[in-house]
Motif scaffolding. Structure first.
Motif, mmCIF file in Angstrom:
data_model
loop_
_atom_site.group_PDB
_atom_site.id
_atom_site.type_symbol
_atom_site.label_atom_id
_atom_site.label_comp_id
_atom_site.label_asym_id
_atom_site.label_seq_id
_atom_site.Cartn_x
_atom_site.Cartn_y
_atom_site.Cartn_z
ATOM 1 N N ARG B 56 -62.868 -16.314 41.739
ATOM 2 C CA ARG B 56 -64.296 -16.442 41.073
ATOM 3 C C ARG B 56 -65.341 -15.637 41.707
ATOM 4 N NH1 ARG B 56 -67.192 -19.547 43.451
ATOM 5 N NH2 ARG B 56 -66.051 -21.085 44.844
ATOM 6 N N THR B 70 -66.528 -13.553 33.156
ATOM 7 C CA THR B 70 -66.561 -14.127 34.689
ATOM 8 C C THR B 70 -66.394 -15.577 34.638
ATOM 9 O OG1 THR B 70 -68.346 -12.527 34.638
ATOM 10 C CG2 THR B 70 -68.065 -14.083 36.649
ATOM 11 N N GLN B 72 -64.671 -19.432 33.829
ATOM 12 C CA GLN B 72 -63.412 -19.684 33.371
ATOM 13 C C GLN B 72 -63.075 -19.935 32.029
ATOM 14 O OE1 GLN B 72 -61.123 -21.906 35.189
ATOM 15 N NE2 GLN B 72 -61.821 -21.081 37.066
#
Lengths: 285, 272
Positions: B56, B70, B72
């Motif tokens: 991430r 970007t 989850q």
């Protein structure tokens, strides 16, 4: 088609003895013991519990190949029938400790974080407690029978399996193929159950074979102490216990034979297990 | 103006004190091919991992056709949709395939996940054909294949879901030179046939010259130079790009001069 061969030079010497006589003999012995246990009622020459007091402590003869114990029971028959309880107990320990320990280890290793800490610390707590002591505690609470010591030893063996599975999962999850499956959109649980678990299973199973030997000796030790198996059940550890008074009177055979069988079986299981472990560890990836 | 195929804006990622990726911005047009070059530790692989969603970002965003990826993914549908946006081919074909899974099973798993209910067999044949593997290879386990064949399997697996972008992380670095050329040709053919966009992560300037239209040069997590591949390689502006180009062994090559240039570059960075 091009084959890729990856050899680890450090294992070359082991590999030379890949199918060495020791492994073959051990595998043969394991097979023999298992076959005897399965066929026991049909191949035992006498009823293992028939008492012929007049014949007590008789030496080996045509009728009693391994002699008779102090209570006048045929040693060979007790040995053959005793193979059942003597193998069934460790089998239960191995199956339960592998399933439960494997599950705990895989979850801990795969999920990591606080769950890993919780599961690992909890299972390690049982390491502080000697397995035999736990088993003695269980039998004294739940009474005679095979179940209590088997459950106790399963709990005692669980952390070892869990630790092994966890460390294997930790190594396996860093492999790029796991990342590749994640990128493909497979869920974590899917990747873990369908790829990681089957990949670590051979190593865990090889370790189980070694554990089987240890469990056998622990259970035989418990039987020798008179715990676990009920008094009349033929069992190798119990036979050693029953025969120890005969040793004092100079007739060691009825105690020594089961001792030998226990030792040989444990060694055979260890050799086979170690061999499998080496084999899967050196496996071409 | 239409949305670019892949848009990366202000990407940052730190590991402890190290700024692995520092304000990286680039776009990839439809059917384009963008190279990210840099030496080990320049942050190019971390960038790739963030783009595909294996890592991430601390800041910045990654968009495919305007859709942000970007955060989850929430739920299975979004996870699968994202997998169809970007796929990845990994560096080491010896490690990126499950040793227990046959070629056919690898492809079937992916197809069954993304297209449940349809028979995967025709598509598997089509994919194997597309990457130049015969159907005879279908039953093979990875260990029975050569490095080049394995990488073809990995490419087939990545193409199975018809992604919009294919990230190739040093995809030919582990292969020997003649096999590299075959794989690079194969990748060029696939781009012509499918219009998939390539994000090519590599340290090899020869590879960049072959297969990319544009290139960005990364150093210590930052982009130091970017532009058309031909222009950058012909007239590098940044000292680091020149250093990378000079570092390629060739006749008359002087490793000592490169070492000196590298030290000079390092001294330039030291804050006054």
């Amino acid at each position: 088609m091009t084959m890729t061969l990856v050899r680890r030079p450090g294992l070359a010497r082991l590999r030379a003895t890949d199918r060495g006589p020791l492994y073959l003999a051990s595998a043969g012995f394991v097979g023999l013991v298992v076959a005897v246990a399965l066929l026991a009622p049909w191949i035992a020459p006498h009823d293992p519990n028939t008492v012929e007091l007049g014949n007590a402590l008789a030496a080996p003869s045509g009728d009693h190949l391994l002699g008779v114990d102090a209570a006048g029971r045929d040693t060979l028959s007790r040995l053959v029938v005793g193979a059942r309880t003597s193998l069934l107990g460790p089998l239960g320990v191995v199956v339960f400790s592998t399933l439960a320990g494997g599950a705990v280890g895989v979850v801990a290793g795969w999920r990591g974080g606080w769950l890993d800490s919780l599961l690992s610390r909890t299972t390690e707590l049982t390491l502080a407690f000697p397995g035999l002591l736990l088993a003695i505690l269980f039998t004294s609470v739940y009474g005679e029978g095979l179940l209590a010591p088997v459950v106790a030893l399963s709990i005692a063996y669980l952390p070892y399996v869990a630790r092994l599975a966890r460390s294997l999962v930790l190594a396996e999850r860093e492999r790029p193929y796991v990342a590749a499956y994640r990128v493909q959109g497979h869920s974590g649980t899917d990747v873990c159950l369908r790829h990681v678990v089957p990949n670590i299973a051979p190593v865990v199973l090889a370790q189980c074979t070694v554990n089987f030997g240890y469990a056998l000796i622990d259970l035989a030790g418990l039987s020798f102490l008179g715990l676990g198996v009920p008094a009349l059940t033929p069992d190798w550890g119990r036979m050693v216990f029953d025969g120890k008074s005969a040793i004092q009177s100079g007739y060691p055979l009825s105690a020594i034979v089961p001792c030998l069988v226990i030792i040989l079986t444990v060694v055979a299981f260890n050799v086979v297990g170690e061999h499998w472990a080496d084999k899967v560890a050196g496996r071409n990836r | 103006m239409p949305e670019p195929l892949l848009e990366v804006r202000g990407l940052c990622r730190t590991f402890g004190d190290v700024r692995a990726v520092d304000d990286v911005t680039f776009t990839l047009p439809d059917g384009g091919s963008l190279g990210i070059v840099g030496e080990s530790g320049s942050g190019k692989t971390t960038t790739a991992r963030i783009v595909v969603g294996l890592d991430r970002a601390d800041a910045g965003h990654v968009r495919v056709r305007g859709q942000d990826r970007t955060t989850q993914p929430r739920g299975r549908a979004e996870r699968l949709a994202r997998a169809r946006q970007i796929q990845m081919v990994f560096q080491d074909p010896y490690l990126s395939l499950d040793p227990r899974t046959s070629v056919e099973a690898v492809l079937r798993e992916t197809l069954e996940l993304h297209r449940p209910g349809t028979d995967p067999a025709p598509r598997i044949r089509e994919l194997l054909d597309q990457v130049g593997l015969g159907t005879r290879a279908a039953d093979a386990l990875p260990r029975e294949l050569s490095g080049g064949q394995r990488q073809r399997v990995a490419i087939a697996r990545a193409l199975a879901v018809e992604p919009a972008v294919l990230v190739l992380d040093e995809a030919v670095a582990a292969l020997d030179v003649s096999v590299q050329a075959q794989i690079l040709n194969l990748l060029a053919d696939i781009r012509d046939a499918t219009g998939v966009g390539y994000l090519f992560i590599t340290h090899d300037l020869g590879v960049v010259r072959c297969v990319t239209d544009d290139v960005i040069v990364m150093r210590r997590g930052r982009i130091v130079e970017s532009g058309r591949t031909a222009d950058v390689l012909a007239l590098p502006n940044h000292a680091y790009t020149r250093l990378l180009m000079d570092s390629v062994p060739r006749p008359g090559w002087d490793p000592h001069a490169i070492g000196a240039a590298r030290r000079a570059l390092r001294n330039d960075d030291t804050p006054a």
